[in-house]
Design a protein around this motif. Structure first.
Motif, short mmCIF file in Angstrom:
data_model
loop_
_atom_site.label_atom_id
_atom_site.label_comp_id
_atom_site.label_asym_id
_atom_site.label_seq_id
_atom_site.Cartn_x
_atom_site.Cartn_y
_atom_site.Cartn_z
N PRO A 142 -26.35 8.78 -25.98
CA PRO A 142 -27.54 7.93 -26.63
C PRO A 142 -27.84 6.52 -25.86
O PRO A 142 -28.87 6.05 -25.99
N ARG A 143 -26.81 6.34 -24.81
CA ARG A 143 -27.12 5.18 -23.89
C ARG A 143 -28.06 5.47 -23.13
O ARG A 143 -28.77 4.63 -22.60
N LEU A 144 -28.34 6.83 -22.74
CA LEU A 144 -29.52 6.94 -21.67
C LEU A 144 -30.89 6.81 -22.30
O LEU A 144 -31.18 7.30 -23.36
N GLN A 145 -31.71 5.85 -21.65
CA GLN A 145 -32.91 5.58 -22.15
C GLN A 145 -34.28 5.97 -21.29
O GLN A 145 -35.22 5.44 -21.63
N ALA A 146 -33.84 6.71 -20.16
CA ALA A 146 -34.97 7.07 -19.25
C ALA A 146 -34.33 8.00 -18.14
O ALA A 146 -33.24 7.98 -17.85
N LEU A 147 -35.35 9.12 -17.84
CA LEU A 147 -35.00 9.75 -16.56
C LEU A 147 -35.95 9.28 -15.61
O LEU A 147 -37.11 9.14 -15.93
N VAL A 148 -35.30 9.12 -14.47
CA VAL A 148 -36.25 8.67 -13.45
C VAL A 148 -36.28 9.86 -12.10
O VAL A 148 -35.28 10.28 -11.63
N PHE A 149 -37.32 10.01 -11.65
CA PHE A 149 -37.49 11.13 -10.46
C PHE A 149 -37.48 10.39 -9.06
O PHE A 149 -38.06 9.37 -8.92
N GLY A 150 -36.52 11.07 -8.24
CA GLY A 150 -36.28 10.39 -6.86
C GLY A 150 -36.53 11.44 -6.04
O GLY A 150 -35.72 12.39 -5.67
N ALA A 151 -37.96 11.47 -5.54
CA ALA A 151 -38.62 12.42 -4.42
C ALA A 151 -37.99 12.21 -3.26
O ALA A 151 -37.73 13.49 -2.40
N ALA A 152 -37.51 11.19 -2.76
CA ALA A 152 -37.25 11.06 -1.40
C ALA A 152 -35.76 11.82 -0.96
O ALA A 152 -35.93 12.68 0.00
N ASP A 153 -34.95 11.48 -1.96
CA ASP A 153 -33.69 12.43 -1.59
C ASP A 153 -33.72 13.88 -1.91
O ASP A 153 -33.40 14.82 -0.99
N LEU A 154 -34.72 14.26 -2.85
CA LEU A 154 -34.69 15.77 -3.02
C LEU A 154 -35.38 16.46 -1.86
O LEU A 154 -35.05 17.35 -1.40
N SER A 155 -36.44 15.56 -1.41
CA SER A 155 -37.21 16.14 -0.12
C SER A 155 -36.30 16.24 1.14
O SER A 155 -36.40 17.41 1.65
N ALA A 156 -35.42 15.23 1.29
CA ALA A 156 -34.71 15.42 2.27
C ALA A 156 -33.49 16.52 2.31
O ALA A 156 -33.22 17.13 3.00
N GLN A 157 -32.84 16.55 0.83
CA GLN A 157 -32.12 17.66 0.90
C GLN A 157 -32.43 19.09 1.00
O GLN A 157 -31.87 19.83 1.47
N LEU A 158 -33.93 19.28 0.47
CA LEU A 158 -34.44 20.68 0.55
C LEU A 158 -35.11 20.76 1.75
O LEU A 158 -35.45 22.15 2.30
N GLY A 159 -35.26 19.84 2.63
CA GLY A 159 -36.02 20.08 3.79
C GLY A 159 -37.48 20.40 3.67
O GLY A 159 -38.05 21.08 4.48
N ILE A 160 -38.02 19.66 2.64
CA ILE A 160 -39.64 20.08 2.25
C ILE A 160 -40.25 18.59 2.54
O ILE A 160 -39.89 17.73 2.50
N PRO A 161 -41.76 18.85 2.63
CA PRO A 161 -42.48 17.52 2.78
C PRO A 161 -42.30 16.86 1.28
O PRO A 161 -42.32 17.28 0.25
N LEU A 162 -42.51 15.39 1.57
CA LEU A 162 -42.48 14.53 0.42
C LEU A 162 -43.98 14.56 0.07
O LEU A 162 -44.60 13.05 0.12
#
Length: 296
Positions: A142-162
């Motif tokens: 219940p302490r979790l109050q939002a989900l935040v998307f981090g595109a830069a790290d995901l792009s780097a890990q997958l090797g796909i364009p940002l």
């Protein structure tokens, strides 16, 4: 423990730059975000930790303040938590990056509970494992109050364009998980500092998926994000007519202008008008103090 703070915009400031710690208030961002993670080179983590916790321990700032620590899977992340607990600092929220399982949030909650029982948690989803586990992460505590998307790290890990299309699946998964859990979804920053029109367009696209806010990395982006999150006047007028028709007792499925309107669209119209009212309140209150103002 609801986090009653609007989060249209969270302005990131590297924790090595104390002269900018109050910039969020100056430019109208909803939340100031002090960064101990990507914005701080490893050699300066200790100094950044000291500066951030000293600032947060003062307990008087003109905007709500959040602290992004390092991943709990790293030594630096553990040091961040220990420093936070030992300093007397009381941020409004702690952002945990690279979350890949509910256990990480539960561990952070257990560490903070004895001394910081009312600090909100925000989870950054920015790895393939995190996206795969996002539904479980969204209901971790219940302490979790939002989900935040981090595109830069995901792009780097997958090797796909940002860019928008490669990131669309992850954004959609995160927005859907947040909506199912009753949480706000906050979008990744736009990294092109000179393209404010691009910031607005990306924010509008994210809003269409269900995101309600965006991380910003430059003060000039704040106003662009706020503009893009507000629906156009034509949309607001239509929502008012939909609600007015419903309040006149015209239930079921009805025609309004050239569109068919049923109960789900009435619900959507009420939500849009409630959000528009909140936006108007935020625009008319340029300086809203943190919930920690006055703490010692």
């Amino acid at each position: 423990m609801p986090w009653s703070i609007a989060c249209r915009s969270l302005l990131v400031t590297p924790a090595l730059e104390p002269s900018r710690f109050d910039k969020a208030a100056e430019v109208g961002a909803d939340v100031g975000l002090l960064d101990l993670e990507d914005g701080v080179p490893r050699a300066f983590k200790s100094e950044a930790r000291r500066l951030a916790t000293e600032h947060l321990a003062r307990g008087r700032w003109a905007r709500p303040m959040a602290l992004r620590i390092n991943s709990l899977r790293t030594e630096e992340g553990l040091r961040d938590v220990l420093a936070l607990l030992d300093s007397g600092a009381r941020p409004d929220a702690v952002l945990l990056p690279k979350v890949e399982s509910p256990v990480e949030l539960q561990q952070l909650e257990a560490l903070l509970e004895p001394r910081l029982p009312d600090v909100a948690l925000l989870a950054i989803i920015e790895t393939p494992r995190g996206v795969s586990a996002v539904d479980a992460i969204a209901t971790a505590t219940p302490r979790l109050q939002a989900l935040v998307f981090g595109a830069a790290d995901l792009s780097a890990q997958l090797g796909i364009p940002l860019t928008w299309e490669p990131m669309l699946y992850a954004r959609s998964r995160i927005a859907m998980a947040a909506g199912a859990a009753g949480l706000p979804a906050i979008d990744s920053p736009c990294f092109d500092l000179d393209d404010l029109a691009g910031v607005e367009e990306e924010t509008r696209r994210a809003r269409a998926l269900g995101f309600v806010g965006k991380i910003v990395i430059h003060p000039q982006q704040v106003a662009a994000v706020h503009r893009a999150l507000r629906p156009c006047s034509r949309t607001v007028d239509h929502a008012r007519r939909v609600v007015a028709q419903a309040e006149e007792g015209m239930g079921g499925i009805r025609r309004l202008g050239g569109a068919m309107v049923g109960p789900p669209l009435v619900t959507a119209a009420r939500r849009l008008l409630a959000n528009e009212h909140l936006m108007e309140e935020l625009e008319s209150s340029p300086r809203r103090p943190s919930s920690r103002t006055g703490d010692t």
